[in-house]
Motif scaffolding. Structure first.
Motif, PDB file in Angstrom:
ATOM      1  N   LEU A 142       0.822  -1.265   0.006  1.00  0.00           N
ATOM      2  CA  LEU A 142      -0.011  -0.035  -0.071  1.00  0.00           C
ATOM      3  C   LEU A 142       0.839   1.162   0.106  1.00  0.00           C
ATOM      4  O   LEU A 142       1.892   1.366   0.602  1.00  0.00           O
ATOM      5  CB  LEU A 142      -0.848  -0.001   1.042  1.00  0.00           C
ATOM      6  CG  LEU A 142      -1.823  -1.270   1.494  1.00  0.00           C
ATOM      7  CD1 LEU A 142      -2.567  -1.065   2.735  1.00  0.00           C
ATOM      8  CD2 LEU A 142      -2.696  -1.529   0.206  1.00  0.00           C
ATOM      9  N   GLU A 146      -3.524   4.818  -0.158  1.00  0.00           N
ATOM     10  CA  GLU A 146      -4.352   3.681   0.298  1.00  0.00           C
ATOM     11  C   GLU A 146      -4.311   3.813   1.943  1.00  0.00           C
ATOM     12  O   GLU A 146      -5.336   3.543   2.469  1.00  0.00           O
ATOM     13  CB  GLU A 146      -3.845   2.391  -0.172  1.00  0.00           C
ATOM     14  CG  GLU A 146      -3.893   2.057  -1.411  1.00  0.00           C
ATOM     15  CD  GLU A 146      -2.945   2.814  -2.585  1.00  0.00           C
ATOM     16  OE1 GLU A 146      -3.126   2.737  -3.568  1.00  0.00           O
ATOM     17  OE2 GLU A 146      -1.853   3.307  -2.147  1.00  0.00           O
ATOM     18  N   SER A 473      -7.510   2.181  -3.292  1.00  0.00           N
ATOM     19  CA  SER A 473      -7.683   3.365  -2.659  1.00  0.00           C
ATOM     20  C   SER A 473      -9.211   3.707  -2.721  1.00  0.00           C
ATOM     21  O   SER A 473     -10.262   4.091  -1.693  1.00  0.00           O
ATOM     22  CB  SER A 473      -6.814   4.645  -2.853  1.00  0.00           C
ATOM     23  OG  SER A 473      -7.397   5.745  -2.400  1.00  0.00           O
TER      24      SER A 473
END
Length: 501
Positions: A142, A146, A473
């Protein structure tokens, strides 16, 4: 480091005399606190936070986790003997446990709760051991966008979904975000909301806020609502379970543990939902000849299943905190603030940068589970006597410890003013049903969310669409929108269709 190497390292450290002593102290304190109605693990750990300035990180977190696990065990005692749940996760246990106690079966109810807690705690700790590294591997993929979206999801689930009112939860979250913004902005160097008070330039101490909300505010509220009516503590009686009790409990123990742990891992899980579902399932699955005991004389399945679900969910709460740095309960938020007081930031890199601490902590959870069974079963009479402590002295003791601990951190009168100002605010928050957990979570995660947002915008050269053009996201943000609006839209739809009155 693989799981088995990590556990080997952890047990090597956890089995030292010093760390065993911290685990035993935590288990003893946690059980004692869990027994007392209204005094939960969040309040206790908040009171103990000042020791982080004197004790090693490993010792402090072993103590805190012992308190956390112990309170889950102790909560069943007051639910069964007093019909007064000490924690929200013990509400369902009281439904059948108190009825069993009234019919002379308090002993078997306490026994099945303790054994179920041990089994579920062990399964939950196994889940932390093996699921934690998997979550870490995923989290390392991530980016800042995110992480910002994850924190938005955490804000929504903790404030708008778990509380009774979305508006109250979001208002409490807003207070936490404001507290998190106080101090010097690390990127621009500009002071924010310090009002010319020099002591506020470093920001508001998370330990101070946690103690104010969960110790001072809680004690003031309980003292305010205290009445002198005597409560009857039922006798424990014969403790051992019969052969039939064992047969009836084994299934609910494992079903409750399997149901509770996934709920604990989820951002909006908590302990309330899995205990309710476990009770519902056990009521449906019970053998016909015992079905009449539910709601009358008390069915042992109605104690074994929910209590196992409660403890497994409590263990699951540690997974997002350690691997993602996301607290999903008040206790997890306070433990996260303790990590920060040591300069440690929980998240994907924690298993790499602080491997020894993490695996020692996980190993100590296995040890604490064994200690708690030994403490709970033979000493159940002692825990029952704790319920007879006069409540005015108890509240006064909490306030004294909170004041001494806070002043000892910085020797600042300004901190004491903030402590009791926030404590009085927390008292009124409790009075008008505003949740306090979102305040701490907003204060801790607010600056982290701000930092992640700035990093994401820097990488995208100021393009705000980066949060909705990155697939992971946008999916997380969509979940947050669904969590916030879904229940309201469904309620509106159901009322229009006449599905609910």
């Amino acid at each position: 480091m693989d799981v088995w190497s990590g556990l080997s390292l952890g047990f090597g450290n956890a089995l030292t005399l010093t760390n065993m002593g911290w685990a035993l102290l935590g288990c003893f304190l946690g059980t004692a606190i869990g027994v007392l109605p209204g005094i939960g693990p969040a309040l206790t750990i908040a009171l103990l936070l000042p020791i982080t300035f004197q004790v090693s990180a490993t010792g402090a977190f072993i103590l805190f986790c012992g308190v956390f696990y112990g309170a889950m065990y102790g909560g069943s005692t007051t639910s069964i003997l007093l019909n007064t749940p000490g924690e929200s996760g013990s509400i369902i246990t009281a439904l059948e446990g108190a009825k069993m106690a009234r019919h002379g079966r308090a002993g078997p109810a306490l026994y099945t709760a303790a054994i179920g807690s041990f089994i579920a705690g062990t399964i939950g700790t196994l889940g932390i051991s093996f699921l934690g590294p998997v979550v870490v591997d995923l989290a390392l993929q991530l980016g800042p966008a995110e992480y910002f979206s994850l924190m938005i999801l955490c804000f929504v689930t903790v404030s708008a979904v778990l509380g009774g009112s979305a508006l109250r939860g979001l208002a409490a979250l807003g207070l936490g975000l404001i507290l998190g913004l106080i101090g010097i902005d690390l990127q621009t160097g500009q002071p924010r909301m310090t009002f010319g008070v020099t002591e506020l330039l470093d920001g508001t101490d998370v330990v101070l806020v946690a103690v104010a909300l969960f110790a001072v505010g809680e004690a003031l509220f309980l003292a305010w609502r205290h009445h002198d009516a005597k409560q009857q503590v039922l006798e424990v009686g014969r403790l051992a379970m019969s052969k039939e009790d064992w047969k009836r409990s084994i299934g609910p123990w494992f079903r409750g543990a399997a149901l509770g742990f996934p709920f604990g891992v989820m951002p909006a899980g908590g302990t309330e939902m899995p205990t309710m579902l476990s009770y519902y399932f056990e009521r449906k699955l019970v053998r016909p000849k015992y079905r009449h005991e539910f709601g009358t004389t008390g069915a042992i399945e109605g104690v074994a299943g929910p209590e196992a679900a409660n403890n497994a969910a409590a263990a699951g709460i540690l997974v997002p905190m350690l691997t993602l740095g996301l607290p999903t309960s008040a206790t997890a938020a306070i433990m996260l603030s303790a990590f920060q007081s040591y300069g440690i930031q929980p998240g994907p890199m924690l298993f790499t940068t602080q491997a020894e601490l993490v695996w020692t902590l996980i190993a100590s959870l296995y040890i604490a589970n064994v200690m708690l069974v030994v403490l709970n079963l033979p000493l159940v009479g002692l825990w029952a006597r704790i319920l007879k402590i006069p409540t005015p002295q108890l509240y006064a003791g909490i306030l004294v410890f909170a004041t001494i601990g806070t002043y000892g951190i910085s020797n600042s009168v300004v901190d004491l003013v903030i402590l009791y100002t926030l404590g009085i605010i927390a008292m009124f928050m409790r009075r008008f049903d505003f949740p306090t957990a979102p305040v701490v979570i907003g204060m801790i995660l607010g600056p982290m969310a701000e930092n992640a947002m700035r990093q994401a915008l820097t990488i995208s050269q100021g393009d705000w669409t980066t949060f909705i053009t990155r697939p992971v996201s946008v999916c997380i943000l969509a979940l947050a929108v669904i969590a916030l609006l879904g229940p309201r839209l469904w309620g509106l739809f159901a009322r229009r269709r006449g599905l609910v009155p």
